[in-house]
Design a protein around this motif. Structure first.
Motif, short mmCIF file in Angstrom:
data_model
loop_
_atom_site.label_atom_id
_atom_site.label_comp_id
_atom_site.label_asym_id
_atom_site.label_seq_id
_atom_site.Cartn_x
_atom_site.Cartn_y
_atom_site.Cartn_z
N ALA A 120 -102.19 -40.04 -37.66
CA ALA A 120 -101.09 -39.59 -37.14
C ALA A 120 -100.37 -41.61 -37.44
CB ALA A 120 -100.19 -38.98 -36.32
N PRO A 121 -100.03 -41.77 -38.60
CA PRO A 121 -99.20 -43.11 -38.11
C PRO A 121 -97.87 -44.37 -37.06
CG PRO A 121 -97.18 -41.92 -39.79
CD PRO A 121 -98.39 -40.76 -39.19
N VAL A 122 -97.47 -42.86 -36.26
CA VAL A 122 -96.56 -43.07 -34.70
C VAL A 122 -97.41 -43.19 -33.91
CG1 VAL A 122 -94.72 -42.89 -33.34
CG2 VAL A 122 -94.41 -42.37 -36.37
N GLU A 123 -98.06 -43.91 -33.41
CA GLU A 123 -98.99 -44.69 -32.53
C GLU A 123 -97.95 -43.75 -31.31
OE1 GLU A 123 -100.53 -48.39 -32.13
OE2 GLU A 123 -101.76 -46.88 -32.72
N TYR A 124 -96.86 -44.15 -31.00
CA TYR A 124 -96.09 -44.24 -29.34
C TYR A 124 -94.93 -44.07 -30.02
CZ TYR A 124 -94.08 -46.07 -25.18
OH TYR A 124 -93.28 -45.83 -24.12
N LEU A 125 -93.68 -42.75 -29.53
CA LEU A 125 -92.81 -42.71 -29.55
C LEU A 125 -91.98 -42.67 -27.75
CD1 LEU A 125 -90.07 -42.72 -31.19
CD2 LEU A 125 -90.57 -40.32 -31.40
N HIS A 126 -90.67 -43.57 -28.11
CA HIS A 126 -90.61 -43.42 -26.88
C HIS A 126 -88.82 -43.21 -26.55
CE1 HIS A 126 -88.71 -44.15 -22.50
NE2 HIS A 126 -87.94 -44.26 -23.05
N LEU A 127 -87.80 -41.99 -26.66
CA LEU A 127 -86.29 -42.26 -26.67
C LEU A 127 -85.96 -41.65 -24.91
CD1 LEU A 127 -87.02 -39.14 -29.31
CD2 LEU A 127 -85.81 -41.32 -29.79
N GLN A 128 -85.17 -42.39 -25.17
CA GLN A 128 -83.50 -41.91 -23.93
C GLN A 128 -82.80 -41.63 -24.34
OE1 GLN A 128 -83.24 -45.22 -21.09
NE2 GLN A 128 -81.57 -44.12 -20.09
N LEU A 129 -82.50 -40.46 -24.26
CA LEU A 129 -81.01 -39.27 -24.41
C LEU A 129 -80.41 -39.12 -23.68
CD1 LEU A 129 -83.23 -36.41 -26.26
CD2 LEU A 129 -82.52 -38.92 -27.39
N SER A 130 -78.63 -39.59 -23.59
CA SER A 130 -77.82 -38.89 -22.62
C SER A 130 -77.67 -37.74 -22.35
CB SER A 130 -76.35 -39.43 -23.41
OG SER A 130 -76.41 -38.17 -24.41
N LYS A 134 -77.64 -37.47 -26.65
CA LYS A 134 -77.34 -38.65 -28.18
C LYS A 134 -78.33 -39.48 -27.61
CE LYS A 134 -72.18 -37.62 -28.70
NZ LYS A 134 -71.11 -37.66 -28.34
N VAL A 135 -78.60 -40.70 -28.27
CA VAL A 135 -79.93 -41.11 -29.07
C VAL A 135 -79.38 -42.50 -27.84
CG1 VAL A 135 -81.87 -43.18 -29.80
CG2 VAL A 135 -81.16 -41.12 -30.25
N GLN A 136 -79.89 -42.79 -26.90
CA GLN A 136 -79.56 -44.15 -26.11
C GLN A 136 -80.65 -45.30 -26.45
OE1 GLN A 136 -79.30 -42.72 -22.05
NE2 GLN A 136 -77.61 -42.91 -22.01
N TYR A 137 -81.83 -45.35 -26.28
CA TYR A 137 -82.94 -46.18 -26.96
C TYR A 137 -83.69 -45.01 -27.66
CZ TYR A 137 -86.54 -49.49 -25.45
OH TYR A 137 -87.58 -50.58 -25.24
N LEU A 138 -84.44 -46.48 -28.74
CA LEU A 138 -85.36 -45.69 -29.02
C LEU A 138 -87.21 -46.41 -29.65
CD1 LEU A 138 -85.35 -43.94 -32.26
CD2 LEU A 138 -87.11 -45.24 -32.33
N GLU A 139 -87.91 -46.74 -29.24
CA GLU A 139 -88.69 -47.06 -29.22
C GLU A 139 -90.05 -46.75 -30.23
OE1 GLU A 139 -91.89 -50.20 -26.23
OE2 GLU A 139 -89.85 -49.67 -25.67
N ALA A 140 -91.00 -47.44 -30.88
CA ALA A 140 -92.01 -46.87 -31.80
C ALA A 140 -92.94 -47.55 -31.82
CB ALA A 140 -91.18 -45.86 -32.66
N THR A 141 -94.05 -47.18 -32.16
CA THR A 141 -94.71 -48.47 -32.69
C THR A 141 -95.20 -47.45 -33.82
OG1 THR A 141 -95.90 -49.30 -30.19
CG2 THR A 141 -97.50 -49.25 -31.82
#
Length: 191
Positions: A120-130, A134-141
């Motif tokens: 899979a192409p996404v190694e890491y996904l981090h989300l912070q949701l209110s 609702k998205v507050q922060y998204l980080e992906a590798t």
């Protein structure tokens, strides 16, 4: 004749029961995966209409940083990397472990990590949701690799905690062709 009527009536009941709509499966499994694509498409459309002023900096290896203030960007191109970070598709779900943590402010941090040897192409996904999801922060590798090409990107998006509207994003990466030098780059944009 009466037995024939009972058999006919019973058959009709069974036929009607067979035509009944199936009960939908629980959506709990789908609730575990935030639809990043839907969020990014909504933001693309909103930003394309609004065309906010953007301060954008681009840095490439061995070159000075270029900073521009743009009043108009092609948001379809600008945010595509974040759509690539969507792992909510049913075919991808088995490739990730999921960890969830409730934060003191009521928001939720969700981290997806690719399992070892998963394709899979996404190694890491981090989300912070209110608390309103609702998205507050998204980080992906993201990693894209084959015999001729290697690309690794880290994409970060920050949004307003109240509205979920995009406020800034950053993409850092490296690209390398098998017979060429690697190129390191960084893109930072603030709305």
């Amino acid at each position: 004749m009466r037995n024939y009527s009972l058999v006919l009536f019973g058959s009709m009941i069974l036929a009607l029961a067979a035509c009944e709509q199936p009960v939908p499966r629980s959506t709990a499994a789908t609730d575990d995966y935030y639809n990043v694509t839907a969020y990014i498409q909504y933001e693309k459309q909103r930003l394309q209409r609004k065309q906010p002023a953007v301060l954008k900096s681009v840095t490439t290896e061995n070159e000075p940083t270029e900073t521009i203030q743009a009043d108009s960007l092609n948001w379809d191109e600008e945010l595509t990397v974040f759509e690539e970070a969507d792992i909510s598709k049913p075919t991808l779900r088995e490739y990730y472990t999921r960890e969830e943590q409730e934060l003191p402010d009521g928001s939720t941090a969700v981290t997806y990590t690719k399992k070892k040897d998963a394709e899979a192409p996404v190694e890491y996904l981090h989300l912070q949701l209110s608390p309103e999801k609702k998205v507050q922060y998204l980080e992906a590798t993201l990693l894209d690799q084959n015999l001729l090409f290697y690309s690794k990107r880290k994409a970060i998006l920050e949004a307003s905690p109240q509205s979920g509207r995009l406020e800034s994003y950053k993409v850092e990466g490296v690209q390398k062709l098998i017979f060429g030098d690697s190129l390191h780059y960084s893109i930072q944009a603030n709305l």
